[in-house]
Design a protein around this motif. Structure first.
Motif, PDB file in Angstrom:
ATOM      1  N   GLN A 568       0.838  -1.198   0.000  1.00  8.52           N
ATOM      2  CA  GLN A 568       0.000   0.000   0.000  1.00  8.52           C
ATOM      3  C   GLN A 568       0.877   1.253   0.000  1.00  8.52           C
ATOM      4  OE1 GLN A 568      -2.185  -0.648   3.575  1.00  8.52           O
ATOM      5  NE2 GLN A 568      -3.789  -1.887   2.616  1.00  8.52           N
ATOM      6  N   SER A 603      -7.949  -1.608   4.219  1.00  3.05           N
ATOM      7  CA  SER A 603      -7.769  -1.313   2.796  1.00  3.05           C
ATOM      8  C   SER A 603      -7.250  -2.549   2.079  1.00  3.05           C
ATOM      9  CB  SER A 603      -6.784  -0.152   2.605  1.00  3.05           C
ATOM     10  OG  SER A 603      -7.323   1.040   3.095  1.00  3.05           O
ATOM     11  N   GLY A 607      -3.712  -0.819  -2.131  1.00  3.07           N
ATOM     12  CA  GLY A 607      -4.553   0.369  -2.041  1.00  3.07           C
ATOM     13  C   GLY A 607      -3.742   1.618  -1.697  1.00  3.07           C
ATOM     14  N   ASP A 626      -9.470   6.135   3.078  1.00  5.92           N
ATOM     15  CA  ASP A 626      -9.065   4.873   2.437  1.00  5.92           C
ATOM     16  C   ASP A 626     -10.111   4.487   1.416  1.00  5.92           C
ATOM     17  OD1 ASP A 626     -11.182   3.135   3.544  1.00  5.92           O
ATOM     18  OD2 ASP A 626     -10.205   3.484   5.470  1.00  5.92           O
TER      19      ASP A 626
END
Length: 712
Positions: A568, A603, A607, A626
């Motif tokens: 992420q 998430s 992401g 998010d």
């Protein structure tokens, strides 16, 4: 100036005074636009401000088009907005283009809106004004009885509420009626009374203009009754009043209207000079009046009537050449601005002129035209003079007294019914009290037994509470033990990292060790708070100035590795300029870290998490967004509860304890801030923190809310 006198016309300088009066009323209102409260809306006040700006060489039709377009652009107009718009339309058709039937429809609409008023004062004021407008329209249609009834209804509604504000309008109209009926002494008394009552108006140009008009009307009443000295005194008083009371009003439109008022008085003074055979003075005054009112936008109708008087003077003194030249010009004016009274007298004098010259055909033609016009005028005036307005007013008073007596009788009958009903209810109440008294004996025994049981339950509860207190103390002891045992190893980690930072390391190693040290110190602070809470029952809030940009940057740096485990990214947007907040660094760091950790947890892999700061007036707002799984609607009200059941595993199976958001909420509220969220299953969740700014902070830049993305 009375309606049909030689000093007043229906098309009175393009409604300038009447529209200006409305503007003065609107601008005296300073209430905020918070829903219809009986005032005018802010949009309507802005519209009238535009309408009040000087606009030269504009026609009545163009002005009406501007009014229509401006009003229809107002969204959700208030009752007063609509009422005043109908009032403007009424003035246009009644006094602007002399179409009283159409004006009557707008007056009826004014009455309809008055009945929808939201306050008592608004209802009384608008209801009285609407009835006066209807009375004026009916009066122009020669429906005098209906007009008097409308006048009286407006007077009756307002006399006990708005008092002199309404009485001044009513007595003004009664003075007009008396003047048209040739009851000049009564008319003068009404005008004097209206002047005194008008002193209750708020000071404005409209109030000043009406008062000077009333003084001139008193003079005209005396003049028509043959009291020339009294009339001359009042005309002089009118001019002095215009100069003194009108001095503060110097706007372009106001100055023009004051000139028109002076011109009317000059014409009246000229007529008195004519009657006193002061021909030179009369000529000067009449010409002075005509010169002013023949200017563009001034009172053409009044100028025509004064020209008739000047023509009479020329004819009576055998000045036929100036007479003929003047009346030829007047003929052209009458073809443009209709004036039945001037037209009638013009034909009479032209007939006499042609008799002098021996042209009997033209003399007869003008005399025939004069007779036709005179019959029309006499027919209307005779209908008016046949009515006794004082008697009608007395009849209306008696009618209302009779209605009041009927209402009192109905009210007394209602009181009798209520008295009988109350007596019957009293008997029922006595019976019920007796029955309840008997029943209460039995209830006392039942209550005593219940009280005994309650005392037993109270004793059991006290024992249970004592056991709970003991358990709670044991829980605090265990928590202190665990916190104390964790303190030493975490303190050792912090100490070791401090030693390692003294070695010769590269930048990346120093940064990693710095993060470890800061995390260890924050953990130690958490342990200290746990110990403090378990010892004292509360945690002291130690605040210091903290740069929010630095705090956000450090928080993101500490958690970027955790985000990298799920592939992420965290995108940080900080303020354009540094901003210090008076906060507890460790506690707010804990809140931010908790929100970012939750965003990572919920998430998907790969992401993006957005962290941003912005300034909103007196508060600083932090947002953590998010694109995760969102918060279900059935648990949205529970996420901030301690030990909430709204716990869900993360997208990678991470465990949730249900404590983080509750602790975060307590920390933010202890800082006098707010925390909330917006969530959607499709777009994810955004948590917001709002913290108060310090007053002594340096101001943010012009683009304080613009965001400068920083990819972490």
């Amino acid at each position: 100036m009375p309606y049909s006198t030689k000093r007043q016309t229906i098309n009175f300088h393009r409604l300038s005074l009447l529209v200006l009066a409305i503007f003065c009323l609107l601008f005296s209102c300073n209430k905020k636009d918070e829903g219809d409260n009986g005032d005018y809306s802010e949009q309507f006040k802005q519209f009238t401000a535009e309408l009040n700006k000087p606009r030269h060489h504009i026609t009545l039709e163009q002005e009406q088009a501007f009014i229509d377009s401006g009003f229809h652009a107002i969204k959700n107009p208030y009752i007063n907005d609509i009422f005043r718009y109908y009032g403007l339309k009424f003035l246009y058709y009644k006094k602007g283009i002399d179409k009283p039937r159409i004006a009557l429809r707008y007056a009826d609409s004014m009455l309809m809106m008055a009945k929808k008023s939201v306050t008592r004062k608004q209802y009384v004021s608008n209801y009285a004004e609407a009835n006066f407008a209807m009375g004026d329209a009916y009066f122009s249609l020669s429906q005098f009885s209906t007009a008097y009834q409308c006048y009286y209804q407006g007077y009756f509604m307002g006399k006990n509420n708005l008092k002199n504000e309404i009485l001044a309008e009513y007595t003004y109209r009664m003075g007009m009626v008396m003047f048209k009926q040739a009851h000049y002494p009564e008319a003068a008394n009404y005008f004097k009374l209206s002047f005194r009552e008008s002193l209750s108006y708020k000071e404005s140009f409209q109030a000043f203009y009406q008062r000077q008009e009333l003084l001139d009307n008193v003079g005209e009443s005396f003049k028509n009754n043959g009291n020339l000295d009294s009339a001359a005194a009042y005309f002089t008083k009118t001019l002095n009043f215009i100069d003194s009371a009108g001095a503060p009003y110097t706007g372009p439109g106001q100055t023009r209207l004051k000139d028109v008022a002076r011109a009317v008085v000059y014409g009246n003074q000229g007529e008195i000079a004519m009657q006193k055979k002061q021909n030179t003075l009369a000529t000067q005054l009449l010409k002075k009046s005509i010169a002013i009112n023949l200017k563009k936008g001034n009172d053409y109708g009044n100028a025509e009537l004064v020209e008739i008087n000047l023509g009479r003077l020329y004819f009576s003194t055998h000045q036929y050449q100036p007479f003929l030249s003047l009346f030829k010009d007047l003929r052209n004016q009458l073809d443009t601005v209709k004036n039945e009274e001037a037209e009638t007298t013009w034909n009479l004098l032209m007939s006499k002129y042609y008799q002098q010259t021996g042209d009997m055909n033209k003399a007869f033609a003008h005399l025939e035209q004069y007779s036709a016009l005179k019959d029309s005028v006499n027919k209307r005036s005779s209908s008016l003079k046949e009515t006794d307005v004082n008697q009608q007013q007395a009849n209306y008073d008696k009618q209302y007294q009779i209605e009041n007596l009927k209402d009192n009788n109905k009210l007394q009958l209602i009181y009798i019914y209520l008295a009988v009903t109350c007596a019957a209810m009293a008997v029922v109440i006595v019976l019920l009290v007796y029955r309840n008294w008997r029943k209460s004996k039995k209830d006392v025994k039942t209550v005593s037994e219940l009280n005994r049981r309650i005392n037993l339950q109270k004793s059991d509860l006290e024992i249970t509470l004592a056991e709970l207190e003991s358990n709670n103390q044991e829980k605090d002891r265990i928590l202190r033990t665990v916190a104390h045992d964790l303190r030493n190893p975490i303190g050792g980690i912090a100490s070791l990292t401090s030693v390692l930072l003294l070695d010769d390391l590269n930048d990346e190693q120093k940064e990693l060790l710095g993060l470890i040290k800061e995390t260890s110190n924050n953990s130690l602070e958490l342990i200290n708070e746990i110990l403090e809470v378990t010892n004292n029952g509360t945690s002291q809030l130690s605040k210091e100035p903290v740069d929010i940009n630095s705090l956000l940057t450090r928080s993101v740096e500490l958690l970027r590795f955790k985000a990298a485990e799920k592939d992420q990214q965290i995108k940080l947007t900080v303020l354009d300029e540094p901003e210090d907040l008076l906060i507890s660094r460790e506690k707010i760091w804990r809140v931010i870290s908790n929100l970012i950790t939750n965003a990572i947890k919920f998430s998907p892999v790969g992401g993006i998490i957005y962290v941003s700061a912005s300034i909103k007036k007196d508060e600083l707002r932090i947002a953590v967004k998010d694109a995760g799984i969102g918060i279900p609607a059935d648990v949205k009200d529970k996420v901030f509860n301690m030990f909430t059941e709204a716990k869900r595993p993360g997208t990678a199976g991470e465990k949730s304890f249900g404590l983080g958001l509750s602790i975060s909420k307590q920390i933010v509220e202890n800082h006098d801030g707010k925390i909330w969220f917006e969530s959607n299953a499709k777009t994810g969740t955004t948590f917001y923190i709002s913290l108060p700014r310090q007053k002594q902070n340096k101001p943010a830049g012009k683009n304080a809310e613009k965001e400068a993305p920083v990819l972490i």
